[in-house]
Design a protein around this motif. Structure first.
Motif, PDB file in Angstrom:
ATOM      1  N   TYR A 197       0.795  -1.229   0.000  1.00 17.08           N
ATOM      2  CA  TYR A 197       0.000   0.000   0.000  1.00 17.08           C
ATOM      3  C   TYR A 197       0.830   1.283   0.000  1.00 17.08           C
ATOM      4  N   LYS A 198       2.055   1.230   0.451  1.00 19.71           N
ATOM      5  CA  LYS A 198       2.829   2.474   0.551  1.00 19.71           C
ATOM      6  C   LYS A 198       3.008   3.126  -0.812  1.00 19.71           C
ATOM      7  N   ASN A 199       3.318   2.307  -1.804  1.00 17.45           N
ATOM      8  CA  ASN A 199       3.530   2.856  -3.144  1.00 17.45           C
ATOM      9  C   ASN A 199       2.253   3.404  -3.755  1.00 17.45           C
ATOM     10  N   ILE A 200       1.105   2.917  -3.307  1.00 16.92           N
ATOM     11  CA  ILE A 200      -0.167   3.366  -3.850  1.00 16.92           C
ATOM     12  C   ILE A 200      -0.690   4.591  -3.106  1.00 16.92           C
ATOM     13  N   LEU A 201      -0.575   4.577  -1.779  1.00 15.08           N
ATOM     14  CA  LEU A 201      -1.173   5.630  -0.968  1.00 15.08           C
ATOM     15  C   LEU A 201      -0.286   6.854  -0.786  1.00 15.08           C
ATOM     16  N   TYR A 202       1.002   6.621  -0.542  1.00 16.31           N
ATOM     17  CA  TYR A 202       1.879   7.702  -0.105  1.00 16.31           C
ATOM     18  C   TYR A 202       2.768   8.292  -1.198  1.00 16.31           C
ATOM     19  N   LEU A 203       2.978   7.531  -2.267  1.00 15.29           N
ATOM     20  CA  LEU A 203       4.051   7.912  -3.186  1.00 15.29           C
ATOM     21  C   LEU A 203       3.596   8.104  -4.630  1.00 15.29           C
ATOM     22  N   PRO A 204       2.420   8.672  -4.848  1.00 13.12           N
ATOM     23  CA  PRO A 204       1.972   8.841  -6.230  1.00 13.12           C
ATOM     24  C   PRO A 204       2.818   9.834  -7.020  1.00 13.12           C
ATOM     25  N   GLN A 205       3.595  10.693  -6.319  1.00  9.96           N
ATOM     26  CA  GLN A 205       4.450  11.654  -7.013  1.00  9.96           C
ATOM     27  C   GLN A 205       5.651  10.980  -7.675  1.00  9.96           C
ATOM     28  N   ILE A 206       6.036   9.804  -7.147  1.00  7.60           N
ATOM     29  CA  ILE A 206       7.222   9.122  -7.674  1.00  7.60           C
ATOM     30  C   ILE A 206       6.884   8.500  -9.025  1.00  7.60           C
TER      31      ILE A 206
ATOM     32  N   GLY B  70      16.045  -4.493 -17.037  1.00  9.79           N
ATOM     33  CA  GLY B  70      15.314  -4.708 -18.277  1.00  9.79           C
ATOM     34  C   GLY B  70      15.291  -6.133 -18.786  1.00  9.79           C
ATOM     35  N   GLU B  71      15.531  -7.100 -17.892  1.00  9.70           N
ATOM     36  CA  GLU B  71      15.598  -8.499 -18.327  1.00  9.70           C
ATOM     37  C   GLU B  71      14.238  -9.185 -18.321  1.00  9.70           C
ATOM     38  N   ILE B  72      13.298  -8.688 -17.547  1.00 12.65           N
ATOM     39  CA  ILE B  72      11.949  -9.258 -17.513  1.00 12.65           C
ATOM     40  C   ILE B  72      10.923  -8.138 -17.640  1.00 12.65           C
ATOM     41  N   THR B  73       9.762  -8.496 -18.150  1.00 10.70           N
ATOM     42  CA  THR B  73       8.648  -7.553 -18.229  1.00 10.70           C
ATOM     43  C   THR B  73       7.823  -7.672 -16.964  1.00 10.70           C
ATOM     44  N   MET B  74       7.641  -6.565 -16.291  1.00 12.02           N
ATOM     45  CA  MET B  74       6.918  -6.612 -15.019  1.00 12.02           C
ATOM     46  C   MET B  74       5.411  -6.729 -15.235  1.00 12.02           C
ATOM     47  N   ASN B  75       4.779  -7.400 -14.292  1.00  9.17           N
ATOM     48  CA  ASN B  75       3.330  -7.547 -14.242  1.00  9.17           C
ATOM     49  C   ASN B  75       2.703  -6.191 -13.914  1.00  9.17           C
ATOM     50  N   GLU B  76       1.633  -5.838 -14.593  1.00  6.52           N
ATOM     51  CA  GLU B  76       0.976  -4.559 -14.331  1.00  6.52           C
ATOM     52  C   GLU B  76      -0.390  -4.736 -13.662  1.00  6.52           C
ATOM     53  N   HIS B  77      -0.676  -5.949 -13.166  1.00  8.32           N
ATOM     54  CA  HIS B  77      -1.950  -6.226 -12.500  1.00  8.32           C
ATOM     55  C   HIS B  77      -1.704  -6.334 -10.997  1.00  8.32           C
ATOM     56  N   SER B  78      -1.934  -5.250 -10.292  1.00  4.26           N
ATOM     57  CA  SER B  78      -1.688  -5.231  -8.854  1.00  4.26           C
ATOM     58  C   SER B  78      -2.713  -6.093  -8.117  1.00  4.26           C
ATOM     59  N   PRO B  79      -2.267  -6.875  -7.109  1.00  2.45           N
ATOM     60  CA  PRO B  79      -3.215  -7.673  -6.319  1.00  2.45           C
ATOM     61  C   PRO B  79      -4.093  -6.831  -5.405  1.00  2.45           C
ATOM     62  N   VAL B  80      -3.711  -5.571  -5.186  1.00  5.58           N
ATOM     63  CA  VAL B  80      -4.596  -4.614  -4.515  1.00  5.58           C
ATOM     64  C   VAL B  80      -4.829  -3.471  -5.499  1.00  5.58           C
ATOM     65  N   LEU B  81      -6.075  -3.271  -5.844  1.00  6.09           N
ATOM     66  CA  LEU B  81      -6.408  -2.329  -6.897  1.00  6.09           C
ATOM     67  C   LEU B  81      -6.402  -0.898  -6.380  1.00  6.09           C
ATOM     68  N   PRO B  82      -5.689  -0.010  -7.051  1.00  8.25           N
ATOM     69  CA  PRO B  82      -5.651   1.384  -6.604  1.00  8.25           C
ATOM     70  C   PRO B  82      -7.032   2.005  -6.442  1.00  8.25           C
ATOM     71  N   GLN B  83      -7.976   1.629  -7.303  1.00  6.81           N
ATOM     72  CA  GLN B  83      -9.306   2.216  -7.204  1.00  6.81           C
ATOM     73  C   GLN B  83     -10.065   1.740  -5.972  1.00  6.81           C
ATOM     74  N   LYS B  84      -9.639   0.589  -5.386  1.00  6.66           N
ATOM     75  CA  LYS B  84     -10.278   0.104  -4.167  1.00  6.66           C
ATOM     76  C   LYS B  84      -9.606   0.656  -2.920  1.00  6.66           C
ATOM     77  N   VAL B  85      -8.381   1.158  -3.106  1.00  7.25           N
ATOM     78  CA  VAL B  85      -7.622   1.694  -1.978  1.00  7.25           C
ATOM     79  C   VAL B  85      -7.888   3.189  -1.899  1.00  7.25           C
ATOM     80  N   LYS B  86      -8.928   3.562  -1.194  1.00 12.67           N
ATOM     81  CA  LYS B  86      -9.347   4.963  -1.167  1.00 12.67           C
ATOM     82  C   LYS B  86      -8.615   5.763  -0.107  1.00 12.67           C
ATOM     83  N   SER B  87      -8.483   5.176   1.079  1.00  6.52           N
ATOM     84  CA  SER B  87      -7.846   5.926   2.159  1.00  6.52           C
ATOM     85  C   SER B  87      -7.490   4.997   3.296  1.00  6.52           C
ATOM     86  N   ILE B  88      -6.514   5.404   4.103  1.00  7.63           N
ATOM     87  CA  ILE B  88      -6.206   4.714   5.348  1.00  7.63           C
ATOM     88  C   ILE B  88      -7.175   5.240   6.394  1.00  7.63           C
ATOM     89  N   GLN B  89      -7.879   4.351   7.025  1.00  8.77           N
ATOM     90  CA  GLN B  89      -8.877   4.774   8.009  1.00  8.77           C
ATOM     91  C   GLN B  89      -8.356   4.597   9.416  1.00  8.77           C
TER      92      GLN B  89
END
Length: 579
Positions: free
Chosen positions: A528-537, A560-579
């Motif tokens: 969650y840190k990369n999704i919630l706190y670091l959108p500027q990066i 650059g040796e592998i192609t990274m997966n772009e399907h996050s197991p926690v969806l940014p649209q479901k992660v609205k806020s830390i409560q």
């Protein structure tokens, strides 16, 4: 079924009042599999009452208790306490494979009936025993979304566990982590998507059970909707019944229908379903016959073993006068195996069955369930091996499987302006900034070594507090081609919250002050840190464990040796806020 005589009801004597139960919504979302059944060896009927009660006890193995109750002899201990299972924790047994094997063989040899020998091993044996495979973890399966890799994950764990004598593991976590602030479920789950969980969990379970190890789906009725850690206090399932049938209920019904042999309830209440209260409070599932007998066993048709979560956790305490009564009530409520009860609990249940306070029906139901999974896993077969040999070839193949999972799971959260892969004609100079409450540099030696072998220059720094380094950030920017902020946190490491605190928060501040094209943010564990706190990066990567295979995947991705997966197991649209 009434398991207590009407004259002596432990539970009813403490029920202060009942709240009204909302009308259950009719649903066709989940239906019990009527064909769900196991073969059973009928020899359980020959057991004495004490031997039957022993089958519901999972003893937390310790040499101290063997000395205290068995005069240092496992044989003497088992003659007094004929337990049906034992938990072999690394903190008691150690980290030597030979020690595990020795204890497992000694226990099986001296037990009149075969034992289930257990551990958690959620991320594989290699997390604590270096000779084995440290797997990328459950959320990596949620990221990879591969049924085949999920099966292989289970198989790797099973083949290695059986070599130690372990034939029962307390995983997988089947919770859906709907609340980003739940720091117990987090990366131990497949993520926040029900369809992903039901896509991979049955295959993981099959990989375990088809290779000689009982799997345990946990924590019924489901964790991950509130913020409470059950170790510290009772948790609560916050969903309505209709929501539950669509989320956690759907997952548990799926694994039941697919034949999971054990389910662990959590110290979790379910207000939408429950009506009985103790002193105005709902009972956790581990003490609730409504949830265990009514919902899980009857409505959902679960015929396997219900094993309690650990009885030393605060989430189950203080609903009854003392710990002994709590543990007895846990059995009465419907837990067929008690995880880490006192031996006095075994003596007490024996006495109450003999006096008719606890009915033989309740005991026989539990014993049949335990006997059933022992039968299915072949424990009564004459050729059953306490420890099943594992070859060096298999160990190598297991490690290769772990790397496949890590390579498939590494997730690219963002890569604006193509910051990655790193492009440089000269040797790139990198700074690792470790942001964690408990990270030591040696934890990430694999990542450092992998990048150095690829020609990168790597320096390391623990923390980059803005207060201490505000005047030095320009120098850092000028010195390094890229600054890799490694945000390392995962459930129970450390215990408590995974939110930014102290120097961690101040280091995150620094990361957001540096030029965006120079920073790569790497989440290790908590997604969650990369999704919630670091959108500027501009460039953000998530992996879900600190195992060496996930670290190697990071190095491959950066280069650059592998192609990274772009399907996050926690969806940014479901992660609205830390409560």
């Amino acid at each position: 079924m009434n398991y207590f005589k009407s004259t002596l009801l432990i539970a009813s004597s403490l029920l202060i009042g009942c709240s009204s139960l909302p009308q259950k919504e009719q649903t066709t979302h989940i239906t019990p599999n009527q064909a769900y059944s196991f073969p059973i060896d009928e020899s359980w009927k020959e057991l004495s009452i004490r031997e039957k009660v022993g089958q519901v006890i999972c003893f937390n193995y310790s040499e101290k208790d063997i000395e205290k109750y068995g005069n240092g002899s496992i044989k003497t201990f088992l003659s007094k306490y004929p337990i049906g299972s034992s938990f072999l924790a690394n903190w008691s047994v150690g980290t030597s494979p030979e020690k595990f094997q020795s204890i497992a063989k000694e226990l099986q040899k001296n037990s009149k009936y075969p034992l289930l020998l257990s551990e958690d091993f959620e991320s594989g044996l290699g997390e604590v025993i270096k000779e084995y495979t440290y797997l990328p973890g459950e959320m990596s399966l949620g990221a990879a979304q591969s049924p085949e890799l999920a099966h292989q994950f289970g198989k790797v764990l099973a083949t290695e566990a059986r070599s130690l004598g372990i034939n029962w593991v307390l995983n997988p976590v089947a919770d859906i982590n709907l609340n980003p602030s739940n720091f117990l479920t987090n990366s131990r789950s497949t993520g926040d998507q029900t369809e992903v969980a039901i896509k991979v969990l049955p295959h993981q379970i099959n990989g375990l059970q088809s290779n000689g190890v009982v799997a345990t789906a946990k924590h019924f009725p489901g964790d991950g909707t509130d913020v409470i850690n059950q170790h510290f206090a009772t948790s609560s399932m916050q969903l309505s019944m209709d929501e539950w049938y669509q989320e956690h209920g759907k997952v548990f019904q799926t694994v039941i229908n697919e034949g999971v042999q054990a389910i662990m309830p959590g110290h979790i209440t379910f207000p939408a379903y429950q009506k009985e209260q103790v002193d105005g409070e709902y009972l956790p599932a581990t003490l609730s016959s409504e949830l265990l007998q009514g919902l899980l066993k009857k409505e959902m048709g679960f015929n396997g073993v219900v094993v309690s979560d650990a009885l030393n956790m605060a989430g189950i305490t203080n609903y009854y006068p003392n710990q002994l009564e709590t543990e007895v009530a846990c059995f009465v409520a419907g837990c067929d195996i008690l995880l880490w009860p006192s031996l006095a609990t075994m003596d007490t249940i024996v006495a109450r069955v003999e006096r008719g306070i606890i009915t033989m029906d309740r005991l026989d139901d539990a014993v049949q369930r335990v006997w059933r999974i022992k039968t299915q896993q072949g424990l009564f077969n004459k050729d059953y091996q306490a420890c099943k040999n594992i070859t060096k070839t298999t160990l190598l193949e297991n490690k290769q499987t772990a790397q496949k999972i890590a390579d498939k799971a590494i997730t690219l959260i963002a890569n604006k302006h193509d910051v990655l892969p790193i492009k440089s004609d000269e040797t790139p100079s990198l700074l690792f900034v470790y942001v964690s409450q408990n990270t030591i540099k040696s934890k990430f030696k694999t990542l450092k070594n992998e990048l150095q072998e690829r020609g990168y220059k790597v320096d390391e720094k623990v923390g980059l507090s803005y207060f201490a380094n505000a005047g030095k950030l320009q120098e850092v920017n000028n010195t390094y081609d890229k600054i890799l902020f490694i945000y390392h946190s995962k459930p129970n490491a450390p215990w408590g919250s995974l939110l930014f605190n102290g120097d961690e928060a101040l280091s995150m501040w620094s990361s957001n002050m540096l030029p965006r094209n120079k920073v790569v943010s790497i989440g290790v564990g908590d997604p969650y840190k990369n999704i919630l706190y670091l959108p500027q990066i501009w460039s953000r990567i998530n992996v879900y464990n600190d195992d060496p295979y996930s670290q190697r995947a990071i190095a491959k991705a950066i280069n650059g040796e592998i192609t990274m997966n772009e399907h996050s197991p926690v969806l940014p649209q479901k992660v609205k806020s830390i409560q």
